[in-house]
Write a protein that holds these residues in place. Structure first.
Motif, PDB file in Angstrom:
ATOM      1  N   VAL A 113     -94.346  30.563 -48.498  1.00 51.58           N
ATOM      2  CA  VAL A 113     -95.713  30.189 -48.128  1.00 51.58           C
ATOM      3  C   VAL A 113     -96.488  29.721 -49.359  1.00 51.58           C
ATOM      4  O   VAL A 113     -97.067  28.627 -49.365  1.00 51.58           O
ATOM      5  N   ASN A 114     -96.481  30.523 -50.392  1.00 48.29           N
ATOM      6  CA  ASN A 114     -97.095  30.149 -51.672  1.00 48.29           C
ATOM      7  C   ASN A 114     -96.018  29.974 -52.734  1.00 48.29           C
ATOM      8  O   ASN A 114     -96.267  30.153 -53.929  1.00 48.29           O
ATOM      9  N   ALA A 115     -94.828  29.618 -52.302  1.00 47.55           N
ATOM     10  CA  ALA A 115     -93.674  29.479 -53.198  1.00 47.55           C
ATOM     11  C   ALA A 115     -92.659  28.537 -52.561  1.00 47.55           C
ATOM     12  O   ALA A 115     -92.620  28.399 -51.336  1.00 47.55           O
ATOM     13  N   PRO A 116     -91.816  27.903 -53.374  1.00 49.13           N
ATOM     14  CA  PRO A 116     -90.829  26.956 -52.846  1.00 49.13           C
ATOM     15  C   PRO A 116     -89.515  27.602 -52.428  1.00 49.13           C
ATOM     16  O   PRO A 116     -88.558  26.890 -52.119  1.00 49.13           O
ATOM     17  N   TYR A 117     -89.442  28.932 -52.431  1.00 56.62           N
ATOM     18  CA  TYR A 117     -88.218  29.621 -52.057  1.00 56.62           C
ATOM     19  C   TYR A 117     -88.441  30.453 -50.808  1.00 56.62           C
ATOM     20  O   TYR A 117     -89.479  31.116 -50.654  1.00 56.62           O
ATOM     21  N   VAL A 118     -87.428  30.437 -49.925  1.00 59.71           N
ATOM     22  CA  VAL A 118     -87.432  31.274 -48.731  1.00 59.71           C
ATOM     23  C   VAL A 118     -86.331  32.315 -48.904  1.00 59.71           C
ATOM     24  O   VAL A 118     -85.189  31.975 -49.199  1.00 59.71           O
ATOM     25  N   TRP A 119     -86.708  33.568 -48.742  1.00 62.47           N
ATOM     26  CA  TRP A 119     -85.790  34.707 -48.920  1.00 62.47           C
ATOM     27  C   TRP A 119     -85.366  35.157 -47.532  1.00 62.47           C
ATOM     28  O   TRP A 119     -86.196  35.540 -46.703  1.00 62.47           O
ATOM     29  N   VAL A 120     -84.080  35.092 -47.266  1.00 62.71           N
ATOM     30  CA  VAL A 120     -83.543  35.268 -45.921  1.00 62.71           C
ATOM     31  C   VAL A 120     -82.760  36.571 -45.826  1.00 62.71           C
ATOM     32  O   VAL A 120     -81.939  36.875 -46.702  1.00 62.71           O
ATOM     33  N   LYS A 121     -82.994  37.342 -44.770  1.00 64.11           N
ATOM     34  CA  LYS A 121     -82.159  38.515 -44.481  1.00 64.11           C
ATOM     35  C   LYS A 121     -80.906  38.008 -43.788  1.00 64.11           C
ATOM     36  O   LYS A 121     -80.977  37.357 -42.751  1.00 64.11           O
ATOM     37  N   THR A 122     -79.754  38.274 -44.365  1.00 63.84           N
ATOM     38  CA  THR A 122     -78.525  37.734 -43.801  1.00 63.84           C
ATOM     39  C   THR A 122     -78.291  38.287 -42.394  1.00 63.84           C
ATOM     40  O   THR A 122     -78.441  39.495 -42.166  1.00 63.84           O
ATOM     41  N   PRO A 123     -77.942  37.433 -41.430  1.00 62.08           N
ATOM     42  CA  PRO A 123     -77.740  37.898 -40.052  1.00 62.08           C
ATOM     43  C   PRO A 123     -76.417  38.643 -39.889  1.00 62.08           C
ATOM     44  O   PRO A 123     -75.492  38.487 -40.698  1.00 62.08           O
ATOM     45  N   ASN A 124     -76.362  39.449 -38.847  1.00 61.91           N
ATOM     46  CA  ASN A 124     -75.129  40.136 -38.448  1.00 61.91           C
ATOM     47  C   ASN A 124     -74.554  41.025 -39.559  1.00 61.91           C
ATOM     48  O   ASN A 124     -73.346  41.231 -39.635  1.00 61.91           O
ATOM     49  N   ASN A 125     -75.448  41.529 -40.422  1.00 58.73           N
ATOM     50  CA  ASN A 125     -75.042  42.434 -41.505  1.00 58.73           C
ATOM     51  C   ASN A 125     -74.009  41.828 -42.443  1.00 58.73           C
ATOM     52  O   ASN A 125     -73.217  42.544 -43.073  1.00 58.73           O
ATOM     53  N   LEU A 126     -74.015  40.507 -42.550  1.00 56.85           N
ATOM     54  CA  LEU A 126     -73.108  39.849 -43.483  1.00 56.85           C
ATOM     55  C   LEU A 126     -73.536  40.141 -44.915  1.00 56.85           C
ATOM     56  O   LEU A 126     -74.733  40.253 -45.212  1.00 56.85           O
ATOM     57  N   SER A 127     -72.562  40.250 -45.835  1.00 53.99           N
ATOM     58  CA  SER A 127     -72.910  40.375 -47.245  1.00 53.99           C
ATOM     59  C   SER A 127     -73.448  39.031 -47.733  1.00 53.99           C
ATOM     60  O   SER A 127     -73.278  37.988 -47.073  1.00 53.99           O
ATOM     61  N   SER A 128     -74.100  39.034 -48.873  1.00 57.72           N
ATOM     62  CA  SER A 128     -74.690  37.810 -49.406  1.00 57.72           C
ATOM     63  C   SER A 128     -73.636  36.723 -49.620  1.00 57.72           C
ATOM     64  O   SER A 128     -73.836  35.560 -49.245  1.00 57.72           O
ATOM     65  N   TRP A 129     -72.517  37.084 -50.234  1.00 58.79           N
ATOM     66  CA  TRP A 129     -71.477  36.087 -50.501  1.00 58.79           C
ATOM     67  C   TRP A 129     -70.735  35.682 -49.235  1.00 58.79           C
ATOM     68  O   TRP A 129     -70.309  34.526 -49.095  1.00 58.79           O
ATOM     69  N   ASP A 130     -70.587  36.598 -48.275  1.00 65.22           N
ATOM     70  CA  ASP A 130     -69.960  36.224 -47.000  1.00 65.22           C
ATOM     71  C   ASP A 130     -70.827  35.210 -46.259  1.00 65.22           C
ATOM     72  O   ASP A 130     -70.311  34.267 -45.646  1.00 65.22           O
TER      73      ASP A 130
END
Length: 411
Positions: free
Chosen positions: A343-360
């Protein structure tokens, strides 16, 4: 026999973004027809503002005439640029920052690492988690940490988790720390800090003799008039904070290279004998010894940012990327994916769906959607289960990437 700096051996196998590049290159080689959209590294895509380009062309022409040719410039930066920065970025907001306290450089990434040159090895250092990796890695290189544990946390650093539960704003530590890295708007989470939050940090720093390293590289993306753009908007910050700024994400200077650091002349730290030493003098000595300054041509381009035309063009650039962030937020939310920031930044921080790890999740996006983002775990242990998506790309690519992702993950 020559020996090495063994601290480098403590670092993880590769810096986050080269590892992303390795995986993407391997996928591209195996899938040459895949149309990959990169929303990972925070690199801009839109052209330099016309005002900046015109200023560079004029400066190049000046370099072709003996009468206007420029050789070595002042290591601190040309006065005409420093005065523009002081007036427009700080004094116009009520901040007591003088042009002489501004040091022009070739990047905030460089300065946030180089600043360690003037500080001792016995400081207790606090970083947020997740965190911009440069803060951690440069301290490892400088020998300020022990080895990393199985969570990639380095012994000797104080980690301050920033989570959805605390609105991704770092909580004041209960213990005493000496050096504190804060980044707002935050990379990677896109969170912002209120004046009240920054005041609490300034009060803590002054009470404990701490120094805040305040990374404000994304301050131009703040559109809420109630949010501070600079830590120097907080009373007392001149006595406890160094601020880093950049033209990279505001005026598209990622390939042109120009930034600046503010070191107030009132800022001091302790020598080993207990005496107070002015940090401005140390940083000035460091820069005049190890840095030859940013080129005249590039500084003229940066000066043009403050012209009426430049201000309008930069504002349009920032608005363009913020609209991209809005599209990302809205489309992912429609697909049932939890999102923060943007909103006040150019990055969107996403909660990974289906309990996937970040790298998965990274691999799944790459392989099924041909979209590249940044795994949250690459920013620290508390980033596991999250993912950063950058708004820095063309509108066409952002919209296409969101179409692919929402089709795959829509609940």
């Amino acid at each position: 026999m020559a020996t090495i700096n063994d601290n480098y051996l403590k670092l993880k196998a590769g810096y986050l973004f080269p590892e992303i590049g390795r995986r993407v290159n391997a996928f591209a080689e195996a899938n040459p027809d895949a149309k990959i959209i990169r929303l990972g590294i925070g690199d801009v895509t839109e052209p330099l503002p016309e005002a900046c380009r015109a200023a560079m062309i004029k400066a190049v022409e000046e370099m072709g005439d003996r009468a206007t040719f420029k050789g070595y410039g002042p290591e601190q930066g040309y006065a005409w640029l420093r005065e523009k920065i002081a007036g427009d970025d700080f004094q116009a907001r009520g901040c007591n920052v003088d042009a002489s306290e501004i040091f022009i450089s070739d990047g905030s990434k460089c300065d946030t690492g180089n600043i360690l040159d003037i500080f001792g090895d016995n400081n207790t250092i606090a970083v947020t988690d997740p965190v911009y990796p440069v803060y951690v890695d440069t301290n490892v290189m400088a020998g300020h940490t022990g080895a990393a544990n199985d969570k990639s946390e380095f012994e000797g650093l104080v980690y301050l988790p920033i989570t959805a539960e605390n609105n991704f704003t770092a909580q004041i530590p209960t213990q005493k720390v000496d050096l504190i890295y804060l980044c707002f708007p935050n990379n990677p989470t896109g969170a912002v800090a209120t004046k009240e939050h920054l005041k609490a940090w300034v009060d803590y720093a002054k009470a404990n003799g701490s120094i805040i390293f305040f990374d404000a590289a994304y301050e131009a993306y703040i559109t809420d008039p109630n949010l501070p753009h600079s830590i120097y908007e907080i009373e007392g910050a001149r006595d406890c904070a160094i601020e880093f700024r950049s033209f990279s994400k505001t005026a598209g200077f990622t390939g042109t290279r120009c930034a600046f650091t503010v070191v107030p002349k009132t800022l001091t730290a302790k020598a080993s004998d207990g005496s107070d030493v002015e940090l401005w003098k140390l940083w000035n000595r460091r820069q005049t010894t190890k840095f030859n300054g940013v080129s005249y041509i590039v500084q003229r381009a940066a000066e043009a940012v403050y012209s009426e035309e430049g201000k309008a063009q930069v504002k349009a650039l920032v608005s363009f990327y913020l609209e991209n962030a809005k599209i990302i937020r809205e489309k992912l939310s429609e697909a049932g994916i939890a999102v923060y920031g943007g909103v006040n930044a150019p990055y969107v921080w996403v909660k990974t769906p289906n309990n996937l790890s970040s790298w998965d999740f990274f691999d799944k996006l790459l392989q099924t959607c041909n979209v590249v983002g940044t795994p949250g775990s690459g920013f620290g242990a508390a980033g596991e289960g999250y993912f950063r998506i950058s708004a820095f790309n063309s509108r066409e690519n952002v919209e296409e990437a969101m179409r692919r992702i929402t089709e795959k993950f829509k609940a």
